[in-house]
Design a protein around this motif. Structure first.
Motif, short mmCIF file in Angstrom:
data_model
loop_
_atom_site.label_atom_id
_atom_site.label_comp_id
_atom_site.label_asym_id
_atom_site.label_seq_id
_atom_site.Cartn_x
_atom_site.Cartn_y
_atom_site.Cartn_z
N CYS A 251 0.43 -1.09 0.25
CA CYS A 251 0.17 -0.07 -0.36
C CYS A 251 0.83 1.51 0.50
O CYS A 251 0.63 2.40 -0.84
CB CYS A 251 -0.91 -0.07 1.48
SG CYS A 251 -2.54 1.42 1.01
N MET A 255 1.08 4.28 -2.63
CA MET A 255 0.83 5.69 -2.71
C MET A 255 1.62 6.46 -3.65
O MET A 255 1.97 7.61 -3.78
CB MET A 255 1.13 5.51 -1.10
CG MET A 255 1.23 6.53 -0.23
SD MET A 255 2.44 7.73 -0.15
CE MET A 255 2.94 7.06 0.95
N LEU A 308 4.77 6.57 8.07
CA LEU A 308 3.69 5.21 8.46
C LEU A 308 3.44 4.21 8.58
O LEU A 308 4.38 3.23 9.37
CB LEU A 308 4.36 5.43 6.59
CG LEU A 308 3.80 6.76 5.69
CD1 LEU A 308 4.28 6.59 4.85
CD2 LEU A 308 2.72 7.55 6.42
N PRO A 310 0.85 1.40 8.00
CA PRO A 310 -0.15 1.04 7.11
C PRO A 310 -0.54 -0.85 7.46
O PRO A 310 -1.27 -0.95 6.30
CB PRO A 310 -0.18 1.73 5.86
CG PRO A 310 1.03 1.14 5.20
CD PRO A 310 1.96 1.61 6.65
N VAL A 331 0.15 7.59 10.29
CA VAL A 331 -0.87 7.24 9.64
C VAL A 331 -0.64 5.95 10.06
O VAL A 331 0.25 5.18 9.88
CB VAL A 331 -1.15 8.49 8.55
CG1 VAL A 331 -2.10 7.04 7.32
CG2 VAL A 331 -0.12 9.16 8.00
N CYS A 333 -3.94 2.26 9.68
CA CYS A 333 -5.42 1.78 8.92
C CYS A 333 -6.52 1.15 10.24
O CYS A 333 -6.04 1.42 11.74
CB CYS A 333 -5.08 0.28 8.83
SG CYS A 333 -4.49 1.17 7.18
N SER A 356 -4.35 2.67 -0.84
CA SER A 356 -3.66 3.32 -1.36
C SER A 356 -3.58 5.44 -1.46
O SER A 356 -2.77 6.30 -1.49
CB SER A 356 -2.80 3.03 -2.26
OG SER A 356 -3.84 3.26 -3.78
N LEU A 359 -4.22 6.92 1.56
CA LEU A 359 -3.19 7.02 2.58
C LEU A 359 -2.94 8.56 1.61
O LEU A 359 -1.82 9.33 2.54
CB LEU A 359 -2.82 5.71 2.27
CG LEU A 359 -1.13 5.62 3.01
CD1 LEU A 359 -1.29 6.23 4.16
CD2 LEU A 359 0.02 4.64 2.88
#
Length: 409
Positions: A251, A255, A308, A310, A331, A333, A356, A359
């Protein structure tokens, strides 16, 4: 009190696998040690469980045998060897971690936990599934597994013996004398839902703890970036480069394919090297491989602007709270432990799993709004100090150990 931690390795995951805990206990005058299959460091209280030049070969053959039989955590002899060690025999409390990392044998648990007050930290849901470490959308683990839709995920099976392994786990846990520890409300809910573990009365919620002095927003950011050769004007995105389907790295790559910002961007990756080579023309890429140096990890967060994580499955997410303590927005999920762990939406930014585009929108917004990054970072720092202090983590474990001894567990 004498405390023994048991795990497959010492330095990888040292902040949560008992290694740093035993160091902290010894500093307090409490006799503590750790027994591991793979000793990477040189701490004098870390004892290797495997011995002899032929041990790696034997262990590999046992792993191969289990794969051929479509079983896992069933045939390893090492817990019997553990029972012979003086450190085990002298221990008042034995604390187990990650038994399923190719050294623990489930059928031995009733015998070994009858010998010493025992506690097991559940680092992922493997203990109550038929084979996988994260069941994702599948709910068959709540009714006995079988007909598994994900035989390919860790730990994979050639043939579907998930119902058999699930039944063995239920029988073994019903006869074992164990307290359980989980690190998040998310995992506590899963433990209470599982027919394998819901009958265990003593389940303790203890969030992981970190050194918030080491992982701090007060490190010299300019000097750290200079050492890492990161231009001061760059926006730094840091994350874990891990091919696991659970960690969301695909992902992140999708992104990055979509990301269009005017600011120069640095990708600061921890994990498997070489996974970002396709992006070296567009971004500065810094691969740091797997990091066992806590000070270097603190530098990584300090140099970052956004962290990040995710993941599509996560039982806690230690790197997320380290980034929070360093004052960096995170960030994550939905559908995992991470929104709760990062106190979203005050600190953590939550996007749908494997999305994505969402994100990319979140990252683009944070890049374009330094004031939001600052506000979320300040909130994260405060929340980490209030909820994730390493001393509190140690104190809560000591309270569990003392309670176990009072109960004669």
């Amino acid at each position: 009190m004498r405390v023994l931690h048991v795990n497959n390795v010492d330095l990888l995951g040292n902040r949560f696998n008992g290694h740093d805990m035993q160091i902290a206990l010894n500093k307090r005058g409490i006799a503590a040690s750790q027994v591991v299959m793979e000793r990477m460091g040189d701490d004098p209280h870390t004892i290797p469980l495997a011995g002899g030049p032929h041990e790696p070969y034997l262990r590999r053959r046992l792993m191969e045998c289990e794969r051929e039989l479509s079983l896992h955590g069933m045939i390893y002899p090492y817990l019997y060897r553990l029972m012979e060690l003086p450190e085990f025999q002298k221990a008042d409390v034995v604390h187990y971690h990650l038994l399923h990392n190719y050294f623990g044998s489930l059928p031995v648990l009733p015998e070994i936990t009858a010998k010493k007050p025992s506690v097991l930290t559940i680092h992922d849901p493997w203990l109550f599934t038929g084979h996988c470490i994260y069941p994702l959308e599948c709910i068959r683990w709540e009714r006995g597994c079988g007909q598994c839709p994900h035989l390919d995920v860790n730990f994979p099976m050639k043939e579907d013996r998930t119902a058999l392994q699930w039944a063995v786990k239920r029988e073994v846990l019903s006869r074992s004398k164990l307290d359980l520890i989980v690190a998040s409300a998310y995992m506590l809910e899963l433990v209470r839902r599982s027919p394998i573990t819901r009958g265990i009365e003593q389940v303790h919620l203890i969030p992981f703890g970190i050194d918030t002095t080491l992982f701090s927003a007060e490190r010299d950011r300019r000097e750290v970036r200079r050492r890492l050769s990161i231009p001061e004007e760059n926006i730094v995105l840091s994350f874990r480069a891990d091919p696991s389907r659970f960690k969301g790295f695909d992902c992140i790559k999708r992104m990055l394919d979509q990301l269009r910002v005017k600011e120069p961007v640095t990708l600061l990756a921890v994990g498997n090297p070489g996974m970002l080579s396709a992006y070296e023309r567009r971004f500065q890429v810094i691969d740091l491989s797997w990091v066992t140096d806590n000070s270097l990890m603190a530098d990584i967060y300090c140099a970052s602007d956004i962290f990040l994580m995710p993941s599509t499955a996560e039982a806690f997410g230690l790197m997320a709270i380290e980034a929070m303590a360093a004052g960096r927005p995170v960030v994550v999920c939905e559908g995992t432990s991470l929104p709760g762990v990062t106190f979203a939406p005050e600190c953590g930014v939550v996007v749908p799993q494997d999305d994505s585009e969402a994100l990319c929108r979140a990252v683009t917004r944070l890049i374009g709004h330094p004031e939001e990054r600052r506000a979320r970072g300040e909130a994260g720092r405060r929340l980490a100090q209030e909820n994730y202090q390493f001393d509190d983590y140690v104190n809560r474990h000591l309270a569990v150990y003392e309670d176990m001894l009072r109960r004669g567990q």
